[in-house]
Design an enzyme around this catalytic site. Sequence first.
Site, short mmCIF file in Angstrom:
data_model
loop_
_atom_site.label_atom_id
_atom_site.label_comp_id
_atom_site.label_asym_id
_atom_site.label_seq_id
_atom_site.Cartn_x
_atom_site.Cartn_y
_atom_site.Cartn_z
N SER A 1 42.10 -9.80 -28.18
CA SER A 1 42.93 -10.97 -27.90
C SER A 1 44.34 -10.63 -27.42
O SER A 1 45.11 -11.55 -27.12
CB SER A 1 43.01 -11.88 -29.12
OG SER A 1 41.83 -12.64 -29.24
N SER B 1 45.18 -17.94 -31.51
CA SER B 1 44.39 -17.10 -30.61
C SER B 1 43.09 -17.80 -30.23
O SER B 1 42.00 -17.22 -30.26
CB SER B 1 44.10 -15.74 -31.25
OG SER B 1 43.72 -14.79 -30.28
N LYS C 1 45.22 -12.38 -24.25
CA LYS C 1 45.86 -13.69 -24.14
C LYS C 1 47.34 -13.59 -23.77
O LYS C 1 47.93 -14.60 -23.35
CB LYS C 1 45.67 -14.48 -25.42
CG LYS C 1 44.20 -14.83 -25.70
CD LYS C 1 44.05 -15.70 -26.93
CE LYS C 1 42.60 -16.08 -27.17
NZ LYS C 1 41.81 -15.01 -27.83
#
Length: 271
Positions: A51, A111, A54
């Site tokens: 993640s 997230s 992101k």
Amino acid sequence: MLAVAGCTTSTVLTSAVVPLNSEKYAAIVIDAHSGKIIYESASNERRYPASLTKMMTLYLLFEALDSGQLTSSSEIPISAFAASRPPSKIGFKPGQSIDVRTAILALCVKSANDVATAVAERLGGSEEHFATMMTAKARELGMRSTTFRNASGLNDPNQITTAHDMGLLAMALRKHFPHHYHFFANRSFSYKGKMIRGHNNLLGSVRGVDGLKTGYIRASGFNVATSAARDGRRIIAVVMGGESAKVRDAHMEELITAYLPRAHPGSVQGQ
């Protein structure tokens, strides 16, 4: 293109912090003022971003905000595909929507994979095309070893990066979007009467930490990119491949304790 100055780290590696004993491990610490690398271990070895991906999704979303393509109140529709993404997620149903400001919080704090895909589809038409845009932006920022295949960081064997490249991305977010950077400091947010809490336990527990992002998939181990400032010094640090969130966070705290005092003192944008 962002420049990060390299240095030889063999002496500091042995005298200050011991690398994690994991084949997935990689780390880097960058002086945010000078751009000098003051710690690195396997920082140019290929790793999975999870993640941390992101951060690039947010980079392109911040660009869309600043260009006027979107406003903070613009609605982002949730497609059936976005809604079907596995956790971590908000849990939208197809046909619902989320405003841009809340989407940013959902990405930074929760997230949320469903939101990441929805943002990709809104800005790129499809997540596949958005991933191409992400990779192009990575090259523009000097991230030569990164390829994106999705906006969330969900497992894809061809979605790769390095600790060095994630450090460049974190530096770019602070440099180019100081007016949006505060989103990364949020530990929770309220949405439709529900308090949604985040995963970044370094916030509020390690003095000087003010963002950025955690990440985990089985292939990557536990990752984190962090910005920390004390006494006029600031570093950007990345740890990848921790065996647990607790181990990863403890190692990041070690890096901050050891290397933040070695950073160059001075005025750092956004500090």
